[in-house]
Design an enzyme around this catalytic site. Structure first.
Site, PDB file in Angstrom:
ATOM      1  N   HIS A 154     -14.632  16.771 -10.843  1.00  0.00           N
ATOM      2  CA  HIS A 154     -14.160  15.910  -9.764  1.00  0.00           C
ATOM      3  C   HIS A 154     -15.160  15.753  -8.626  1.00  0.00           C
ATOM      4  CE1 HIS A 154     -11.386  13.929  -7.113  1.00  0.00           C
ATOM      5  NE2 HIS A 154     -11.419  14.889  -6.224  1.00  0.00           N
ATOM      6  N   ARG A 168     -14.645  23.267  -2.479  1.00  0.00           N
ATOM      7  CA  ARG A 168     -14.170  22.406  -1.394  1.00  0.00           C
ATOM      8  C   ARG A 168     -12.650  22.347  -1.419  1.00  0.00           C
ATOM      9  NH1 ARG A 168     -12.369  17.219  -1.140  1.00  0.00           N
ATOM     10  NH2 ARG A 168     -12.946  16.669  -3.273  1.00  0.00           N
ATOM     11  N   SER A 173     -27.444  -0.611  -1.396  1.00  0.00           N
ATOM     12  CA  SER A 173     -26.436  -0.012  -2.261  1.00  0.00           C
ATOM     13  C   SER A 173     -26.527  -0.652  -3.635  1.00  0.00           C
ATOM     14  CB  SER A 173     -25.044  -0.216  -1.665  1.00  0.00           C
ATOM     15  OG  SER A 173     -24.067   0.185  -2.600  1.00  0.00           O
ATOM     16  N   GLU A 231     -21.074  13.304  -0.152  1.00  0.00           N
ATOM     17  CA  GLU A 231     -21.091  14.183  -1.324  1.00  0.00           C
ATOM     18  C   GLU A 231     -22.503  14.496  -1.805  1.00  0.00           C
ATOM     19  OE1 GLU A 231     -18.406  13.039  -4.458  1.00  0.00           O
ATOM     20  OE2 GLU A 231     -19.121  14.598  -5.813  1.00  0.00           O
ATOM     21  N   GLN A 271     -16.903  21.179  -8.752  1.00  0.00           N
ATOM     22  CA  GLN A 271     -15.448  21.305  -8.670  1.00  0.00           C
ATOM     23  C   GLN A 271     -14.736  20.646  -9.843  1.00  0.00           C
ATOM     24  OE1 GLN A 271     -12.871  19.465  -5.325  1.00  0.00           O
ATOM     25  NE2 GLN A 271     -12.693  21.681  -5.118  1.00  0.00           N
ATOM     26  N   PHE A 303     -31.184  -1.127  -6.389  1.00  0.00           N
ATOM     27  CA  PHE A 303     -31.198   0.235  -6.922  1.00  0.00           C
ATOM     28  C   PHE A 303     -32.456   0.947  -6.441  1.00  0.00           C
ATOM     29  CE2 PHE A 303     -31.828   3.656  -9.808  1.00  0.00           C
ATOM     30  CZ  PHE A 303     -30.604   3.970 -10.358  1.00  0.00           C
ATOM     31  N   GLU A 305      -3.889  15.535  -5.683  1.00  0.00           N
ATOM     32  CA  GLU A 305      -3.302  16.810  -5.289  1.00  0.00           C
ATOM     33  C   GLU A 305      -2.069  16.594  -4.411  1.00  0.00           C
ATOM     34  OE1 GLU A 305      -6.297  19.697  -4.468  1.00  0.00           O
ATOM     35  OE2 GLU A 305      -5.219  20.438  -2.732  1.00  0.00           O
ATOM     36  N   ALA A 349     -10.625   7.845  -3.917  1.00  0.00           N
ATOM     37  CA  ALA A 349     -10.004   9.005  -3.273  1.00  0.00           C
ATOM     38  C   ALA A 349      -8.554   8.668  -2.968  1.00  0.00           C
ATOM     39  CB  ALA A 349     -10.745   9.367  -1.994  1.00  0.00           C
ATOM     40  N   HIS A 404     -11.053  19.496 -10.841  1.00  0.00           N
ATOM     41  CA  HIS A 404      -9.737  19.228 -10.266  1.00  0.00           C
ATOM     42  C   HIS A 404      -8.698  19.541 -11.333  1.00  0.00           C
ATOM     43  CE1 HIS A 404      -6.434  17.045  -8.404  1.00  0.00           C
ATOM     44  NE2 HIS A 404      -7.178  16.808  -7.342  1.00  0.00           N
ATOM     45  N   LEU A 425      -7.736  10.357 -11.884  1.00  0.00           N
ATOM     46  CA  LEU A 425      -7.277  11.444 -11.030  1.00  0.00           C
ATOM     47  C   LEU A 425      -5.806  11.279 -10.658  1.00  0.00           C
ATOM     48  CD1 LEU A 425      -7.869  13.862  -9.096  1.00  0.00           C
ATOM     49  CD2 LEU A 425      -8.405  12.155  -7.369  1.00  0.00           C
ATOM     50  N   PHE A 462      -1.591  20.245   1.728  1.00  0.00           N
ATOM     51  CA  PHE A 462      -2.604  20.105   0.689  1.00  0.00           C
ATOM     52  C   PHE A 462      -3.057  21.483   0.241  1.00  0.00           C
ATOM     53  CE2 PHE A 462      -5.603  16.939  -1.176  1.00  0.00           C
ATOM     54  CZ  PHE A 462      -4.739  15.870  -1.215  1.00  0.00           C
ATOM     55  N   GLY A 470      -5.973  12.278   0.828  1.00  0.00           N
ATOM     56  CA  GLY A 470      -6.008  12.219   2.269  1.00  0.00           C
ATOM     57  C   GLY A 470      -7.255  12.827   2.871  1.00  0.00           C
ATOM     58  N   ARG A 509      -8.240  24.444  -5.738  1.00  0.00           N
ATOM     59  CA  ARG A 509      -8.485  23.782  -7.022  1.00  0.00           C
ATOM     60  C   ARG A 509      -9.168  24.683  -8.035  1.00  0.00           C
ATOM     61  NH1 ARG A 509     -10.401  17.981  -4.410  1.00  0.00           N
ATOM     62  NH2 ARG A 509      -8.294  17.315  -3.881  1.00  0.00           N
TER      63      ARG A 509
END
Lengths: 246, 570, 133
Positions: free
Chosen positions: B345, B380, B37, B369, B231, B157, B246, B49, B233, B243, B117, B52, B277
């Site tokens: 988003h 989504r 990672s 993702e 997407q 990386f 929602e 995030a 948002h 963010l 939601f 939920g 959205r």
């Protein structure tokens, strides 16, 4: 209105060239009241000096990457507003008490080992099968440990702790808070497995209550409370006849 | 230069990657799992995030309604067999997270609580206050620490996938701390590198969301699926792009225009604030254009109002929102409305993968993702993505472990040569290059502004064509890039250059996929083709890497099982 | 448990500067608190000596009462009060109990601790003065 600028004095250190860290000054345009120290660093990296190294990601105070010393105080730079310092210069340094890898980047492997040493996972004598659905737990039971579960591992508390600064073997604030998070969880039965580390030679008893960890915590975790409560609980276990119950 | 070998190698340490790593170990305790990672896993963007994770949790809900909501939300571009499997697995994964210690908010009887939601017909979004992603990520990361079979390479990386005879046998990774290139080989590789929001200027995504995994797979020859589906948002804080979940609307917040009107009654009258959205973002932009937005220093915005919920509900269900308002905007959401506007988003598109995460390259899997397994289609639904990371992360982990147990071991011979070539490439292009003139930062900023302008909430042929041209210009400038930093130690300018290289790749795949889809579906809204065209475009776009800027495009039929496409109204 | 792939790398070893405690108010107060333990211990040692001397009976006992010692005792009293204040303030953080299923707020715990302390001081002071007559 003429454009404002603000001076950032940032630590530069490249182990391939430098004996020890030094400060370098940069003038950064301060064009919006909601700009933070991290924005200023990003401006430097994008437009002035691409070699300045630091960690960051979410810019909303939750990923825990961008902790640095800002004018001598440990801060999340995404949440340190330029307007609070302007017009005086801002000194940005790597977090105290950690080895420095490069510029503003610290080595936090020590914490990663400590985190693992307190076994930060649910320990049960008998796992319940997935088919048996969830453990029942009330919001009030969650409230018992909620605060300690909010730790984002940003290392500000370690940078603020002189005990850790003088003795890097000390388990330290965040790891103890996370140990308490699991010990207080009604689903967990692992207290006895964590005690040797928490109550050991470099555990909670090293803490002499400076209290600065809780002052600098950006998430209101209050690790000092976790440590003192753990001291009381472990003492009670030792003193009281029923203290060694699970 | 070093050589590590694993059975399963996971690239990315977010929710999907960690879930995959644990699933691989639990499927077969003898597998050796590596995890690479570019950040410490708890920094991964899952952490941001908020709202939920969706799953059918109560007896009065059903898999079918969850599936139908998801498919309708996707504007019928989701693969229905995948959605059906997803809805059945999601509750199991939510329970698994509970057993691992996730502090899900609860009902009075101690069972896991759900909240409403957007686009969901019933309450099915499990949550941990409004820091769901944070709690899930830390829970699964801390749980992963107990498995001795997992070895982590933090802050490394990945620059290239090692592919030999159309089989993926590992990666080349730059160890950021030392600047050393390593070949990390494995019998199977899972990409779980997250999104690409940073190709846009105004995004909720963190600095690390640069589409690395998508670009890696793309260059290795895997198609990128439905990249036009980006997407937006509806509720991001102006300037910062932070963010506002929602769940604020789920808990009863109102969206108000500058006339104080709940304008959504003109767009999604039956759902109002709980519409999907894509539609709400378009409604907001339409209102702005018609002069009913607030004017602020950072552009137009709307009000998101929760004042009527009261302090108690806000502190119980939305404490982080209150904290963000106080810390970053200087408002108290108990007494002040929140300024919001649409913000990039999420990426519905991604690496072409099937229901178990398998890509067309043998031994290469993708989840989360960065993958497109066919769940989200054109749009989504909020709270499906955390569940997606769990369900398809686990599926990919199990599939990769299973494949690894029968796959041939990786041999050092070709890998050594590939490692050498890749290390030389990066050194020549960045570290040792002479005569570069262009800075990384300005090229990145221009790309981001171009993407906002050309491939935003609404698109046209003109906006996309201009974007394509300008991306070509930016790519030419990138060839002349100059790197100030000559150090090997924690050189974040090299990683920024590698990321920009990746972002320019995925940005062009978005642009050309969007240009070719001459209809409006889900998040892809073409002003010049405002209607959905099922006859021609009830299909997935697949973009394949070529030697030019423009990808080669192919199309694949959408898998329809139960739900026939109908008009999408709310 | 998991393992991490590691690479050794030259780093700058951070050292606490000698004046770290003077750089911040909290650190300074903390060091003062730690330091006060020493005079407190000395004073208590002297108290032991006094008790030994008083063991010979009231007739021949005369407590040490020089001016410097009185000043020293007052300073030590202030130090002791500082320790007590820290300790009792901590109680609010440490102790947690519930009344009618609701956690008692820590301010209330701290206030009641200080109340008890004041009450105990009054009782002890009264008893000392009463029996000394």
């Amino acid at each position: 209105m003429p454009d404002k600028t603000i001076t950032i004095r940032a630590t530069r250190y490249d182990p391939e060239k430098d004996e020890k860290p030094r400060l370098q000054s940069y003038d950064v345009p301060f064009y919006d009241e909601s700009m933070v120290v991290l924005d200023a660093l990003n401006h430097i990296k994008s437009h002035v000096d691409g070699s300045l190294s630091y960690r960051w990601s979410c810019r909303m105070g939750i990923c825990g990457s961008c902790g640095m010393m800002v004018n001598g105080m440990p801060k999340l730079t995404c949440n340190a507003f330029l307007r609070d310092y302007w017009p005086r210069p801002i000194v940005v340094e790597p977090l105290n008490n950690f080895p420095v890898i490069r510029d503003l980047v610290i080595d936090m492997d020590d914490f990663m080992h400590k985190l693992k040493s307190i076994k930060p996972w649910i320990i049960r004598k008998q796992e319940i099968p997935l088919g048996a659905r969830e453990h029942r737990q009330t919001n009030e039971q969650i409230d018992d440990f909620r605060q300690f579960s909010e730790c984002i591992n940003c290392m500000l508390c370690y940078a603020a702790c002189p005990v850790y600064g003088l003795n890097s073997e000390f388990l330290g604030p965040a790891a103890t808070a996370l140990a308490r998070r699991y010990n207080l969880d009604s689903r967990d039965q692992g207290l006895k497995e964590r005690l040797p580390v928490i109550g050991g030679a470099e555990g909670i008893w090293e803490c002499s209550f400076v209290g600065e960890c809780s002052v600098v915590c950006p998430k209101g975790v209050d690790p000092a409370k976790a440590i003192q409560q753990t001291k009381l609980d472990t003492t009670m276990r030792f003193v009281l006849p029923y203290g060694n119950r699970d | 230069m070093d050589f590590e070998s694993y059975d399963v190698l996971v690239v990315g340490g977010g929710l999907a990657g960690l879930r995959a790593a644990i699933a691989a170990v639990e499927a077969n305790p003898r597998v050796k799992v590596g995890m690479v990672s570019k950040v410490y896993p708890m920094r991964s963007h899952t952490v941001s995030a908020e709202g939920g994770a969706a799953a059918v949790m109560s007896a009065d809900d059903s898999y079918d309604t969850h599936a139908f909501d998801t498919i309708k939300g996707s504007d019928y571009l989701a693969d229905q067999d995948v959605v059906e499997a997803f809805t059945r697995e999601a509750p199991v994964e939510i329970i698994q997270m509970e057993h691992w210690g996730c502090p899900w908010s609860r009902n009075p009887d101690g069972t896991i609580a759900v909240r409403p939601f957007g686009g969901m017909t019933t309450w099915r979004t499990c949550f941990a206050a409004d820091k769901t992603g944070f709690h899930m990520l830390h829970t699964v990361f801390q749980t992963s620490l107990k498995y001795p079979q997992i070895t982590r390479h933090d802050e490394a990386f990945v620059t290239k996938l090692l592919v030999e005879d159309s089989r993926c046998v590992g990666v080349v990774a730059l160890d950021i701390r030392t600047g050393r290139f390593d070949a990390i080989t494995a019998r199977s590789v899972i990409l779980a590198t997250g999104g690409l929001g940073r190709v846009y200027a105004f995004t909720t995504n963190g600095n690390i969301c640069t589409g690395d995994g998508m670009a890696l797979a793309y260059r290795a020859g895997v198609g990128l699926k439905d990249m036009e589906m980006v997407q937006f948002h509806p509720t991001g804080l102006p300037f910062t792009g932070i963010l506002i979940t929602e769940a604020v609307r789920g808990e009863g917040g109102y969206l108000l225009n500058s006339e104080g009107e709940r304008f959504l009654k003109r767009y999604v009258p039956n759902k109002m604030e709980l519409g999907p959205r894509d539609i709400i973002s378009r409604a907001m932009v339409t209102e702005f254009e018609e002069g009913r937005g607030f004017e602020g220093p950072h552009g137009k915005y709307m009000h998101l109002d929760v004042r009527h919920l009261g302090e108690k509900v806000i502190d119980r269900k939305l404490p982080f929102m209150r904290e963000l308002g106080r810390e970053f905007v200087g408002i108290d959401i108990v007494t002040d409305p929140i300024p919001v506007r649409p913000v990039q988003h999420y990426m519905m598109g991604g690496v072409d993968a099937d229901i178990s995460g398998e890509t067309p390259i043998l031994g290469l899997y993708a989840a989360g993702e960065c993958a497109n397994v066919g769940l989200n289609g054109g749009n989504r639904l909020g709270s499906n993505s955390l569940s997606e990371c769990l369900v398809f992360g686990a599926a990919a982990g199990r599939a990769a472990a299973h494949y690894a147990s029968s796959a041939k071991p990786v041999t050092a011979n070709p890998v050594d040569a590939m490692l050498w070539d890749e290390a030389r490439r990066v050194e020549a292009e960045y570290l040792e290059k002479k005569g570069g003139v262009e800075r990384i930062g300005p090229i990145r900023e221009e790309m981001q502004l171009e993407m906002d302008a050309g491939a935003g909430v609404f698109r046209t042929k003109e906006s996309l064509s201009r974007l394509a041209r300008n991306l070509g210009g930016l790519r030419e400038r990138f060839e002349k890039v100059k790197v100030d930093d000559s150090s090997r130690t924690f050189n974040t300018e090299i990683t920024a250059a590698l990321e920009l290289d990746f972002m320019l790749e995925v940005a062009s795949s978005i642009t050309f996929s969007a240009l070719a889809r001459e209809e409006s579906r889900g998040a892809h809204a073409r002003r010049d083709f405002p209607e959905r065209n099922d006859a021609k475009f009830l299909k997935h776009t697949l973009a394949f890497h070529t030697n030019t800027l423009a990808p080669r495009l192919e199309y694949r039929d959408v898998k329809i099982t139960t739900f026939k496409p109908q008009a999408r109204t709310y | 448990m998991t393992t991490e792939a590691h690479t050794a790398q030259p780093e700058y070893r951070w050292r606490m500067p000698a004046d770290w405690w003077a750089r911040q108010r909290h650190y300074f107060l903390y060091v003062v608190r730690e330091f006060t333990a020493l005079p407190l211990a000395l004073w208590l040692l002297w108290l032991l000596v006094e008790i030994k001397r008083a063991g010979d009976g009231p007739g021949r006992y005369a407590p040490h009462g020089s001016m410097p010692f009185v000043v020293f005792s007052v300073v030590v009293l202030l130090f002791a009060l500082y320790h007590s204040y820290t300790f009792l303030s901590l109680a609010g953080t440490i102790l947690h109990f519930k009344v009618f299923d609701r956690p008692v707020p820590s301010r209330l715990i701290v206030l009641s601790q200080f109340g008890l302390w004041a009450a105990a001081s009054v009782v002890v002071g009264f008893a000392l003065i009463w029996f000394a007559r």
